[in-house]
Write an enzyme that holds these catalytic residues in place. Sequence first.
Site, PDB file in Angstrom:
ATOM      1  N   TYR A 128       0.841  -1.207   0.000  1.00  0.00           N
ATOM      2  CA  TYR A 128       0.000   0.000   0.000  1.00  0.00           C
ATOM      3  C   TYR A 128       0.868   1.245   0.000  1.00  0.00           C
ATOM      4  O   TYR A 128       1.787   1.360   0.802  1.00  0.00           O
ATOM      5  CB  TYR A 128      -0.899   0.047   1.231  1.00  0.00           C
ATOM      6  CG  TYR A 128      -1.948  -1.016   1.339  1.00  0.00           C
ATOM      7  CD1 TYR A 128      -2.376  -1.733   0.228  1.00  0.00           C
ATOM      8  CD2 TYR A 128      -2.523  -1.318   2.568  1.00  0.00           C
ATOM      9  CE1 TYR A 128      -3.355  -2.716   0.346  1.00  0.00           C
ATOM     10  CE2 TYR A 128      -3.512  -2.286   2.693  1.00  0.00           C
ATOM     11  CZ  TYR A 128      -3.914  -2.987   1.583  1.00  0.00           C
ATOM     12  OH  TYR A 128      -4.887  -3.959   1.699  1.00  0.00           O
ATOM     13  N   ALA A 129       0.642   2.228  -0.854  1.00  0.00           N
ATOM     14  CA  ALA A 129      -0.298   2.179  -1.948  1.00  0.00           C
ATOM     15  C   ALA A 129       0.516   2.335  -3.230  1.00  0.00           C
ATOM     16  O   ALA A 129       0.772   3.453  -3.671  1.00  0.00           O
ATOM     17  CB  ALA A 129      -1.333   3.280  -1.833  1.00  0.00           C
TER      18      ALA A 129
END
Length: 327
Positions: free
Chosen positions: A56-57
């Site tokens: 992420y991300a």
Amino acid sequence: MEYRSIGADPKTARTVSSIALGAMLLGTFTDERTSFDVLDRFAEAGGTFIDTSNNYAYWFDGGTGGQSEELIGKWRRSRGVGDEITIATKLGARPLTPGTGYADNPEGLSAKAIRAAVEGSLERLGVDKIDVLYAHIEDPHTPVEETMDALTGLVAEGTVGLIGASNWAVWRLERARAHAEVSGATGWSVLQYQHSYLRPRMDIPQPLFRDGSFGTVTADLASYLREQGTTLVAYSPLMGGVYTNPAKKIPDDYDHPGTPARLAALREVAAETGATLNQVVLAWQLGHDLPILPLVGASSVAQIEETLGAVDLKLTAEQRAKLDAAH
């Protein structure tokens, strides 16, 4: 806040808040100051379960991810946060090179990949131990036995506390569980899948999963969870704002003749309780006969406040029956 225990073994089980905070977009789409405000308010309200992933991300800047873990690590150090907060992270879906994605070029779940991924997460989070570690997606190129043995080794050495899986087919979950039972390897303590009040169609693939709908709670998975007594951490329970934001389109796999009836029942119960639609969805999950722990993202303190309000909302048997019967 209310609290629940995850993990079948009393020696290793952890008590966590009944709602988990999803940190997927913290540190990228949500700036650092706002991210800290969200984390502070969650912790102030008694929230003790924060969820992230090592990828992420990656789609924020076309990189390989890690920003969310880094943000959490910085927040922990700045606030002096210790073992009172349970941090869950995931591995297996981090792109190996920038500009690719989890479906094109993932790190996978081989023993070598798991070891390297865990070392990276420990450094970014600034911890000596990962409280909960998920195998994020399936790795069809690695035997599940190798994956489970590698995860077991990390648990044995104290680098990882509990292990879980996310977005696996049920047959693969069971193969891993059976291997753990026979070999003495560590088994699943928690499973993470997408689950909400609206029901998806099962005859079309989910957009995120090219080979099927493994990310969604199916009837088979619900039966498996009930049989094993394993906690479901339900991601995207609010479906990115679909219930309350008129600008949000219902996803294609949820746009079917049964959806209007479910929404109508939801609105009726919300009107009866004076709660928001989002709060009713979360309360429905929290009071479910399956052990469900909602995983809710937030990009503002106001969103956290709404989520926290769901903990005290107790649906009556009649309201639950109305919600369950709608189809």
